[in-house]
Design an enzyme around this catalytic site. Structure first.
Site, PDB file in Angstrom:
ATOM      1  N   HIS A 162      42.747  35.037  35.227  1.00 44.49           N
ATOM      2  CA  HIS A 162      42.000  35.250  36.425  1.00 44.49           C
ATOM      3  C   HIS A 162      42.675  34.167  37.248  1.00 44.49           C
ATOM      4  CE1 HIS A 162      39.267  36.024  39.671  1.00 44.49           C
ATOM      5  NE2 HIS A 162      38.045  35.615  38.837  1.00 44.49           N
ATOM      6  N   HIS A 169      47.850  43.643  37.995  1.00 45.59           N
ATOM      7  CA  HIS A 169      46.343  43.545  38.667  1.00 45.59           C
ATOM      8  C   HIS A 169      45.480  44.651  37.805  1.00 45.59           C
ATOM      9  CE1 HIS A 169      43.251  42.866  41.544  1.00 45.59           C
ATOM     10  NE2 HIS A 169      43.750  41.600  41.604  1.00 45.59           N
ATOM     11  N   ASP A 174      49.123  35.482  42.502  1.00 45.50           N
ATOM     12  CA  ASP A 174      49.167  34.238  41.861  1.00 45.50           C
ATOM     13  C   ASP A 174      50.522  34.103  41.519  1.00 45.50           C
ATOM     14  OD1 ASP A 174      46.411  35.520  40.737  1.00 45.50           O
ATOM     15  OD2 ASP A 174      46.439  33.249  41.193  1.00 45.50           O
TER      16      ASP A 174
HETATM   17  C1  SDX Z   1      43.495  37.502  39.715  1.00 47.57           C
HETATM   18  O1  SDX Z   1      39.734  40.772  39.833  1.00 47.57           O
HETATM   19  C2  SDX Z   1      40.645  40.176  40.705  1.00 47.57           C
HETATM   20  O2  SDX Z   1      40.577  40.747  41.806  1.00 47.57           O
HETATM   21  C3  SDX Z   1      41.320  38.979  40.586  1.00 47.57           C
HETATM   22  C4  SDX Z   1      42.051  38.448  41.350  1.00 47.57           C
HETATM   23  C5  SDX Z   1      41.178  38.065  42.645  1.00 47.57           C
HETATM   24  O3  SDX Z   1      41.463  37.722  43.612  1.00 47.57           O
HETATM   25  O4  SDX Z   1      39.919  37.541  42.146  1.00 47.57           O
HETATM   26  O5  SDX Z   1      42.976  39.317  42.190  1.00 47.57           O
HETATM   27  C6  SDX Z   1      42.875  37.148  41.071  1.00 47.57           C
HETATM   28  O6  SDX Z   1      42.985  37.440  38.714  1.00 47.57           O
HETATM   29  C7  SDX Z   1      45.219  38.156  39.684  1.00 47.57           C
HETATM   30  C8  SDX Z   1      45.529  38.523  38.385  1.00 47.57           C
HETATM   31  C9  SDX Z   1      45.887  37.020  38.063  1.00 47.57           C
HETATM   32  N1  SDX Z   1      46.506  37.450  36.391  1.00 47.57           N
HETATM   33  C10 SDX Z   1      47.711  37.263  36.202  1.00 47.57           C
HETATM   34  O7  SDX Z   1      48.542  37.196  36.666  1.00 47.57           O
HETATM   35  C11 SDX Z   1      47.692  37.199  34.465  1.00 47.57           C
HETATM   36  C12 SDX Z   1      48.685  38.312  33.995  1.00 47.57           C
HETATM   37  N2  SDX Z   1      48.355  39.662  34.399  1.00 47.57           N
HETATM   38  C13 SDX Z   1      47.721  39.952  33.236  1.00 47.57           C
HETATM   39  O8  SDX Z   1      46.947  39.339  32.569  1.00 47.57           O
HETATM   40  C14 SDX Z   1      47.078  41.589  33.688  1.00 47.57           C
HETATM   41  O9  SDX Z   1      47.838  42.271  34.687  1.00 47.57           O
HETATM   42  C15 SDX Z   1      45.520  41.473  34.373  1.00 47.57           C
HETATM   43  C16 SDX Z   1      44.530  40.707  33.392  1.00 47.57           C
HETATM   44  C17 SDX Z   1      45.553  41.029  35.882  1.00 47.57           C
HETATM   45  C18 SDX Z   1      45.110  42.828  34.385  1.00 47.57           C
HETATM   46  O10 SDX Z   1      45.113  43.465  33.090  1.00 47.57           O
HETATM   47  P1  SDX Z   1      45.045  44.881  32.722  1.00 47.57           P
HETATM   48  O11 SDX Z   1      43.424  45.184  33.324  1.00 47.57           O
HETATM   49  O12 SDX Z   1      44.848  45.209  31.357  1.00 47.57           O
HETATM   50  O13 SDX Z   1      45.905  45.560  33.437  1.00 47.57           O
HETATM   51  P2  SDX Z   1      46.317  47.079  33.338  1.00 47.57           P
HETATM   52  O14 SDX Z   1      45.181  47.876  32.668  1.00 47.57           O
HETATM   53  O15 SDX Z   1      46.792  47.655  34.615  1.00 47.57           O
HETATM   54  O16 SDX Z   1      47.419  47.109  32.130  1.00 47.57           O
HETATM   55  C19 SDX Z   1      48.223  48.198  32.188  1.00 47.57           C
HETATM   56  C20 SDX Z   1      49.269  48.176  31.301  1.00 47.57           C
HETATM   57  C21 SDX Z   1      48.552  47.725  29.830  1.00 47.57           C
HETATM   58  O17 SDX Z   1      49.431  48.051  28.630  1.00 47.57           O
HETATM   59  P3  SDX Z   1      48.939  49.555  27.788  1.00 47.57           P
HETATM   60  O18 SDX Z   1      47.563  48.963  27.436  1.00 47.57           O
HETATM   61  O19 SDX Z   1      48.918  50.391  28.921  1.00 47.57           O
HETATM   62  O20 SDX Z   1      50.075  49.559  26.840  1.00 47.57           O
HETATM   63  O21 SDX Z   1      50.322  46.966  31.420  1.00 47.57           O
HETATM   64  C22 SDX Z   1      50.082  45.742  30.534  1.00 47.57           C
HETATM   65  C23 SDX Z   1      48.575  46.024  29.908  1.00 47.57           C
HETATM   66  O22 SDX Z   1      48.808  45.364  28.391  1.00 47.57           O
HETATM   67  N3  SDX Z   1      50.315  44.615  31.303  1.00 47.57           N
HETATM   68  C24 SDX Z   1      51.047  43.813  31.350  1.00 47.57           C
HETATM   69  C25 SDX Z   1      50.540  42.835  32.046  1.00 47.57           C
HETATM   70  N4  SDX Z   1      49.598  43.139  32.794  1.00 47.57           N
HETATM   71  C26 SDX Z   1      49.428  44.036  32.290  1.00 47.57           C
HETATM   72  N5  SDX Z   1      51.909  43.635  30.551  1.00 47.57           N
HETATM   73  C27 SDX Z   1      52.842  42.571  30.680  1.00 47.57           C
HETATM   74  N6  SDX Z   1      52.571  41.373  31.574  1.00 47.57           N
HETATM   75  C28 SDX Z   1      51.506  41.603  32.507  1.00 47.57           C
HETATM   76  N7  SDX Z   1      51.480  40.796  33.269  1.00 47.57           N
END
Ligand code: SDX
Length: 392
Positions: free
Chosen positions: A229, A270, A328
């Site tokens: 996050h 995201h 971020d």
């Molecule tokens: C913020 O909620 C908010 O609004 C948060 C925020 C705010 O202003 O409050 O916007 C701020 O938290 C932004 C996000 C910051 N986090 C990061 O940058 C950390 C890296 N990103 C991830 O950990 C991830 O993208 C999340 C946690 C942000 C979202 O994760 P999800 O919900 O699992 O994403 P998804 O369902 O869209 O994933 C789709 C696929 C998945 O693979 P499969 O299960 O389909 O095989 O993409 C993969 C995920 O594993 N994936 C990634 C990835 N993010 C998702 N693979 C590699 N690198 C990544 N960064």
């Protein structure tokens, strides 16, 4: 007051439900604060005006804009006892640990204003939190490097004052560059609110128990700390550091694609935005402005970031998974360029998110609310009798 702090018994709210504050369309990359697009706010507004918008629901007229800014900037000092409190932490404490402690402790300095049913108390505590977050954050930083705290300067704007408290010393004048002050203000603005994200939902749930606003915001700070996050911008810089050279980028891209590897590309993806994060577009422009202002375009770290961004945007896997650079990714690069240490990045996110947390907290309690009580799907053992220890 402009009615923001009045009690509206007709508005029944629970911890996470309908809200009038922020609208997101993840598919279309839309982010509206009280109906205004984030792109227009970033271009024409400033952080304190957006704070007012989030709290009161409307943009201020000239008189209220002046009143609000003056009131916020005139309450940026903290009680001197907070200095003593800070000295109880280890010098190497993570600043988010300090912020959780100090913000929660603010309740003990405003215990005469903790009646959440009192409109004036709600307004006062909302203002004090917006005023004092930057001061506490800068104090945490100065404490970690053993430098004296710098008192806030009411003549500087919100962003400029924060940079002053972070980098000025009693020994010499610190010039706050208008370009960098504007960039700092815009970073706060772009983080101001984001609907019911993890930390905001934490604040609402805490608020639904009737806890005071300082306790609720401290809970939000704790939730924001996680690398998935608010901790992501700090994690972006750690990742860029680990990549170390452009020639290593491909192996990190491969790791991010490997299902068996928990590694994720920090700053990408995201939960809601499945095309692009509108804040990231603005943050990217700000990033370019700051790197140009500081002559850092050729810095190796930033060249790695640019190349990583380019590859990820063209990569089939990332396109198929709809993984784009998020807010971020760029904020981490800007903050690094501003000379802010990585462990302070999430603290800066918390400063920016404070008005959003407060607006949601107030929306939570401004009507006939009920305590949030999420239920569960129990998958544990069936009922069973207690066995004596020799029968286990
Ligand atoms: C913020 O909620 C908010 O609004 C948060 C925020 C705010 O202003 O409050 O916007 C701020 O938290 C932004 C996000 C910051 N986090 C990061 O940058 C950390 C890296 N990103 C991830 O950990 C991830 O993208 C999340 C946690 C942000 C979202 O994760 P999800 O919900 O699992 O994403 P998804 O369902 O869209 O994933 C789709 C696929 C998945 O693979 P499969 O299960 O389909 O095989 O993409 C993969 C995920 O594993 N994936 C990634 C990835 N993010 C998702 N693979 C590699 N690198 C990544 N960064």
């Amino acid at each position: 007051s402009n009615g923001y702090f009045t009690y509206d018994p007709g508005f029944v709210s629970t911890a996470s439900c309908e809200s009038k504050i922020t609208y997101i369309d993840g598919e279309k990359g839309v982010l509206l604060h009280r109906g205004y697009p984030i792109e227009q706010l970033a271009e024409h507004s400033d952080f304190l005006e957006v704070c007012y918008l989030l709290l009161y629901g409307e943009l201020p007229d000239a008189k209220n804009k002046e009143m609000f800014s003056t009131t916020i900037l005139r309450h940026t000092m903290v009680h001197e006892q907070m200095v003593e409190l800070l000295k109880g932490f280890r010098r190497d404490a993570h600043p988010m640990a300090i912020m959780c402690g100090l913000v929660g402790a603010l309740a003990s300095f405003y215990h005469d204003y903790l009646d959440i049913t009192n409109e004036r108390h709600r307004e006062i505590t909302a203002y004090r939190l917006v005023s004092k977050m930057p001061t506490l954050a800068a104090m945490a930083y100065k404490f970690s490097i053993g430098q004296p705290f710098m008192y806030p300067r009411n003549d500087l704007g919100y962003g400029g004052n924060f940079l002053h408290m972070m980098f000025a010393t009693p020994c010499e004048e610190y010039h706050v560059s208008p370009v960098l002050a504007r960039a700092m203000d815009r970073i706060f603005l772009l983080h101001a609110d984001h609907e019911q994200n993890a930390s905001t939902s934490t604040v609402r749930l805490a608020g639904s128990s009737g806890a005071n606003p300082f306790a609720c915001i401290a809970a939000g700070i704790a939730a924001l700390w996680g690398p998935a996050h608010g901790g992501a911008n700090e994690a972006v810089l750690k990742m860029l550091d680990e990549i170390g050279d452009e020639k290593n980028i491909d192996q990190f891209i491969a790791k991010a694609k490997d299902k068996d590897d928990p590694f994720r590309l920090m700053g990408f993806g995201h939960r809601v935005y499945k095309n692009f994060d509108p804040r990231a577009k603005v943050m990217k422009e700000t990033c370019d402005e700051v790197l140009n202002e500081l002559g850092l375009g050729d810095d190796p770290m930033f060249k790695i970031a640019k190349r990583l961004e380019k590859i990820a945007l063209e990569d089939e896997y990332f396109i198929s998974k709809k993984l784009y650079p998020n807010v971020d990714f760029y904020s981490g690069i800007i903050l690094k360029a501003l000379g802010i240490p990585t462990e302070m990045f999430t603290v800066i996110f918390a400063i920016g998110r404070t008005p959003g947390w407060i607006a949601h907290w107030h929306e939570m309690i401004s009507g006939a609310y009920r305590i949030g009580r999420p239920r569960q799907l129990y998958t544990g053992p069936e009922a069973r009798d207690y066995p004596p220890v020799d029968k286990r």
